[in-house]
Scaffold this motif. Structure first.
Motif, PDB file in Angstrom:
ATOM      1  N   LEU A  63     -15.301 -37.521  34.920  1.00 18.35           N
ATOM      2  CA  LEU A  63     -14.322 -37.216  33.881  1.00 18.35           C
ATOM      3  C   LEU A  63     -13.412 -36.083  34.350  1.00 18.35           C
ATOM      4  O   LEU A  63     -12.191 -36.141  34.183  1.00 18.35           O
ATOM      5  N   HIS A  64     -14.010 -35.094  34.957  1.00 16.66           N
ATOM      6  CA  HIS A  64     -13.244 -33.971  35.490  1.00 16.66           C
ATOM      7  C   HIS A  64     -12.293 -34.448  36.586  1.00 16.66           C
ATOM      8  O   HIS A  64     -11.131 -34.038  36.648  1.00 16.66           O
ATOM      9  N   ALA A  65     -12.765 -35.343  37.460  1.00 14.81           N
ATOM     10  CA  ALA A  65     -11.930 -35.871  38.552  1.00 14.81           C
ATOM     11  C   ALA A  65     -10.759 -36.683  38.003  1.00 14.81           C
ATOM     12  O   ALA A  65      -9.626 -36.566  38.498  1.00 14.81           O
ATOM     13  N   VAL A  66     -11.011 -37.487  36.978  1.00 11.46           N
ATOM     14  CA  VAL A  66      -9.936 -38.275  36.368  1.00 11.46           C
ATOM     15  C   VAL A  66      -8.902 -37.342  35.747  1.00 11.46           C
ATOM     16  O   VAL A  66      -7.687 -37.538  35.916  1.00 11.46           O
ATOM     17  N   LEU A  67      -9.358 -36.327  35.048  1.00  7.93           N
ATOM     18  CA  LEU A  67      -8.455 -35.363  34.441  1.00  7.93           C
ATOM     19  C   LEU A  67      -7.591 -34.694  35.512  1.00  7.93           C
ATOM     20  O   LEU A  67      -6.391 -34.531  35.346  1.00  7.93           O
ATOM     21  N   ARG A  68      -8.203 -34.335  36.627  1.00  6.76           N
ATOM     22  CA  ARG A  68      -7.467 -33.702  37.725  1.00  6.76           C
ATOM     23  C   ARG A  68      -6.405 -34.653  38.286  1.00  6.76           C
ATOM     24  O   ARG A  68      -5.261 -34.258  38.495  1.00  6.76           O
ATOM     25  N   LEU A  69      -6.780 -35.910  38.515  1.00  9.23           N
ATOM     26  CA  LEU A  69      -5.818 -36.875  39.077  1.00  9.23           C
ATOM     27  C   LEU A  69      -4.659 -37.143  38.126  1.00  9.23           C
ATOM     28  O   LEU A  69      -3.509 -37.215  38.550  1.00  9.23           O
ATOM     29  N   VAL A  70      -4.960 -37.274  36.852  1.00 10.13           N
ATOM     30  CA  VAL A  70      -3.900 -37.475  35.858  1.00 10.13           C
ATOM     31  C   VAL A  70      -2.985 -36.244  35.829  1.00 10.13           C
ATOM     32  O   VAL A  70      -1.760 -36.362  35.805  1.00 10.13           O
ATOM     33  N   GLY A  71      -3.587 -35.066  35.862  1.00 14.85           N
ATOM     34  CA  GLY A  71      -2.799 -33.831  35.865  1.00 14.85           C
ATOM     35  C   GLY A  71      -1.904 -33.721  37.083  1.00 14.85           C
ATOM     36  O   GLY A  71      -0.716 -33.387  36.965  1.00 14.85           O
ATOM     37  N   VAL A  72      -2.437 -34.020  38.252  1.00 21.58           N
ATOM     38  CA  VAL A  72      -1.645 -33.936  39.478  1.00 21.58           C
ATOM     39  C   VAL A  72      -0.518 -34.971  39.463  1.00 21.58           C
ATOM     40  O   VAL A  72       0.616 -34.668  39.831  1.00 21.58           O
ATOM     41  N   ALA A  73      -0.812 -36.185  39.007  1.00 27.34           N
ATOM     42  CA  ALA A  73       0.221 -37.221  38.926  1.00 27.34           C
ATOM     43  C   ALA A  73       1.343 -36.780  37.984  1.00 27.34           C
ATOM     44  O   ALA A  73       2.530 -36.935  38.293  1.00 27.34           O
ATOM     45  N   TYR A  74       0.964 -36.213  36.847  1.00 32.05           N
ATOM     46  CA  TYR A  74       1.977 -35.743  35.899  1.00 32.05           C
ATOM     47  C   TYR A  74       2.791 -34.597  36.497  1.00 32.05           C
ATOM     48  O   TYR A  74       4.016 -34.549  36.348  1.00 32.05           O
ATOM     49  N   LEU A  75       2.129 -33.686  37.197  1.00 34.65           N
ATOM     50  CA  LEU A  75       2.849 -32.576  37.825  1.00 34.65           C
ATOM     51  C   LEU A  75       3.832 -33.080  38.873  1.00 34.65           C
ATOM     52  O   LEU A  75       4.944 -32.550  39.000  1.00 34.65           O
ATOM     53  N   LEU A  76       3.455 -34.088  39.627  1.00 42.05           N
ATOM     54  CA  LEU A  76       4.372 -34.650  40.627  1.00 42.05           C
ATOM     55  C   LEU A  76       5.574 -35.303  39.958  1.00 42.05           C
ATOM     56  O   LEU A  76       6.712 -35.146  40.401  1.00 42.05           O
ATOM     57  N   TRP A  77       5.338 -36.019  38.862  1.00 43.34           N
ATOM     58  CA  TRP A  77       6.456 -36.598  38.112  1.00 43.34           C
ATOM     59  C   TRP A  77       7.362 -35.493  37.569  1.00 43.34           C
ATOM     60  O   TRP A  77       8.587 -35.568  37.659  1.00 43.34           O
ATOM     61  N   LEU A  78       6.747 -34.452  37.027  1.00 47.93           N
ATOM     62  CA  LEU A  78       7.505 -33.330  36.488  1.00 47.93           C
ATOM     63  C   LEU A  78       8.295 -32.629  37.591  1.00 47.93           C
ATOM     64  O   LEU A  78       9.452 -32.230  37.381  1.00 47.93           O
ATOM     65  N   ALA A  79       7.703 -32.481  38.768  1.00 49.22           N
ATOM     66  CA  ALA A  79       8.404 -31.870  39.900  1.00 49.22           C
ATOM     67  C   ALA A  79       9.656 -32.677  40.247  1.00 49.22           C
ATOM     68  O   ALA A  79      10.725 -32.107  40.512  1.00 49.22           O
ATOM     69  N   TRP A  80       9.524 -33.988  40.225  1.00 52.04           N
ATOM     70  CA  TRP A  80      10.677 -34.858  40.507  1.00 52.04           C
ATOM     71  C   TRP A  80      11.769 -34.638  39.451  1.00 52.04           C
ATOM     72  O   TRP A  80      12.948 -34.532  39.769  1.00 52.04           O
ATOM     73  N   GLN A  81      11.361 -34.565  38.195  1.00 55.31           N
ATOM     74  CA  GLN A  81      12.329 -34.336  37.123  1.00 55.31           C
ATOM     75  C   GLN A  81      13.012 -32.972  37.272  1.00 55.31           C
ATOM     76  O   GLN A  81      14.222 -32.850  37.057  1.00 55.31           O
ATOM     77  N   MET A  82      12.237 -31.947  37.627  1.00 55.73           N
ATOM     78  CA  MET A  82      12.804 -30.607  37.803  1.00 55.73           C
ATOM     79  C   MET A  82      13.810 -30.602  38.941  1.00 55.73           C
ATOM     80  O   MET A  82      14.882 -30.004  38.823  1.00 55.73           O
ATOM     81  N   ALA A  83      13.483 -31.260  40.032  1.00 55.39           N
ATOM     82  CA  ALA A  83      14.370 -31.288  41.191  1.00 55.39           C
ATOM     83  C   ALA A  83      15.687 -31.992  40.866  1.00 55.39           C
ATOM     84  O   ALA A  83      16.720 -31.681  41.468  1.00 55.39           O
ATOM     85  N   ARG A  84      15.654 -32.895  39.902  1.00 55.89           N
ATOM     86  CA  ARG A  84      16.855 -33.654  39.533  1.00 55.89           C
ATOM     87  C   ARG A  84      17.600 -33.048  38.350  1.00 55.89           C
ATOM     88  O   ARG A  84      18.593 -33.620  37.902  1.00 55.89           O
ATOM     89  N   THR A  85      17.136 -31.918  37.820  1.00 55.85           N
ATOM     90  CA  THR A  85      17.749 -31.321  36.639  1.00 55.85           C
ATOM     91  C   THR A  85      19.225 -31.042  36.880  1.00 55.85           C
ATOM     92  O   THR A  85      19.616 -30.520  37.909  1.00 55.85           O
ATOM     93  N   ARG A  86      20.007 -31.395  35.883  1.00 59.19           N
ATOM     94  CA  ARG A  86      21.447 -31.139  35.948  1.00 59.19           C
ATOM     95  C   ARG A  86      21.709 -29.647  35.910  1.00 59.19           C
ATOM     96  O   ARG A  86      20.841 -28.861  35.582  1.00 59.19           O
ATOM     97  N   THR A  87      22.920 -29.269  36.186  1.00 65.42           N
ATOM     98  CA  THR A  87      23.263 -27.855  36.262  1.00 65.42           C
ATOM     99  C   THR A  87      24.232 -27.461  35.155  1.00 65.42           C
ATOM    100  O   THR A  87      24.853 -28.295  34.517  1.00 65.42           O
ATOM    101  N   GLY A  88      24.354 -26.156  34.995  1.00 70.40           N
ATOM    102  CA  GLY A  88      25.366 -25.570  34.116  1.00 70.40           C
ATOM    103  C   GLY A  88      25.273 -26.023  32.683  1.00 70.40           C
ATOM    104  O   GLY A  88      24.202 -26.172  32.106  1.00 70.40           O
ATOM    105  N   THR A  89      26.427 -26.284  32.093  1.00 68.49           N
ATOM    106  CA  THR A  89      26.524 -26.637  30.687  1.00 68.49           C
ATOM    107  C   THR A  89      25.784 -27.928  30.390  1.00 68.49           C
ATOM    108  O   THR A  89      25.169 -28.072  29.339  1.00 68.49           O
ATOM    109  N   GLN A  90      25.813 -28.888  31.322  1.00 66.46           N
ATOM    110  CA  GLN A  90      25.109 -30.150  31.105  1.00 66.46           C
ATOM    111  C   GLN A  90      23.618 -29.925  30.907  1.00 66.46           C
ATOM    112  O   GLN A  90      23.003 -30.535  30.057  1.00 66.46           O
ATOM    113  N   ALA A  91      23.024 -29.031  31.713  1.00 64.56           N
ATOM    114  CA  ALA A  91      21.583 -28.769  31.615  1.00 64.56           C
ATOM    115  C   ALA A  91      21.253 -28.121  30.280  1.00 64.56           C
ATOM    116  O   ALA A  91      20.253 -28.444  29.654  1.00 64.56           O
ATOM    117  N   ARG A  92      22.095 -27.188  29.842  1.00 67.82           N
ATOM    118  CA  ARG A  92      21.817 -26.503  28.578  1.00 67.82           C
ATOM    119  C   ARG A  92      22.015 -27.430  27.383  1.00 67.82           C
ATOM    120  O   ARG A  92      21.387 -27.271  26.354  1.00 67.82           O
TER     121      ARG A  92
END
Length: 190
Positions: A63-92
């Protein structure tokens, strides 16, 4: 316990990387709901671990291992989203993460689980009723975490002027996304 909370709350991790980026993109005041959400999510996680959830996870390594894998997968998706974040007024102008997203994020944040499990397993006060002890360690975590999280947002807000150039802001967002991805992959080893 205070030192442990300071180290866990003040060092780079998924929450703090996102807080620095939020501070840079939208400033301190607009990031407050996210800070409160992180601390509320961690508080609840810590209290639940102090009341026995941590024992359940430790007793069931899969259960702990599954939680870790789900967490890491979500963090990688979030990292991709952060890297693609728009800038300036569009981001706000776009939809910014808030209290509920930050609180729920703690459920898949491996560093938050490590902190909550350790607080619940190592720092529960002896001789104190379980609920009182769990609430105490949760409140200590909150009291240390809130100012540490605020420092990360203020760092991001402090470099907003430097990031006024859209190219710099895009580079910063990409760097924050890459940092989160590296942290996520490193959590597979813990």
């Amino acid at each position: 316990m205070l030192t442990y909370c300071l180290v866990m709350s003040g060092t780079p991790g998924p929450n703090n990387v996102m807080l620095a980026m939020l501070g840079a993109n939208q400033g301190y005041r607009s990031s407050l709901p996210f800070i409160f959400g992180i601390n509320m999510g961690l508080f609840l996680q810590t209290v639940l671990c102090g009341l026995g959830l941590g024992s359940l996870l430790l007793a069931h390594p899969r259960l702990h291992a599954v939680l870790r894998l789900v967490g890491v997968a979500y963090l990688l998706w979030l990292a991709w989203q952060m890297a693609r974040t728009r800038t300036g007024t569009q981001a706000r102008a776009g939809r910014q993460p808030g209290f509920w997203q930050a609180a729920a994020f703690q459920a898949v944040n491996p560093k938050s689980w490590i902190k909550a499990l350790t607080l619940g397993a190592v720092f529960m006060p002896a001789g104190m009723p379980p609920l009182a002890g769990a609430l105490l360690i949760g409140l200590v975590g909150w009291a240390i975490g809130f100012p540490c999280n605020s420092v990360w947002v203020m760092f991001g807000a402090g470099i907003r002027g430097f990031l006024a150039d859209p190219r710099r802001q895009r580079a910063f967002n990409a760097l924050m996304g890459l940092t989160l991805a590296v942290l996520a992959v490193s959590m597979l080893r813990t």
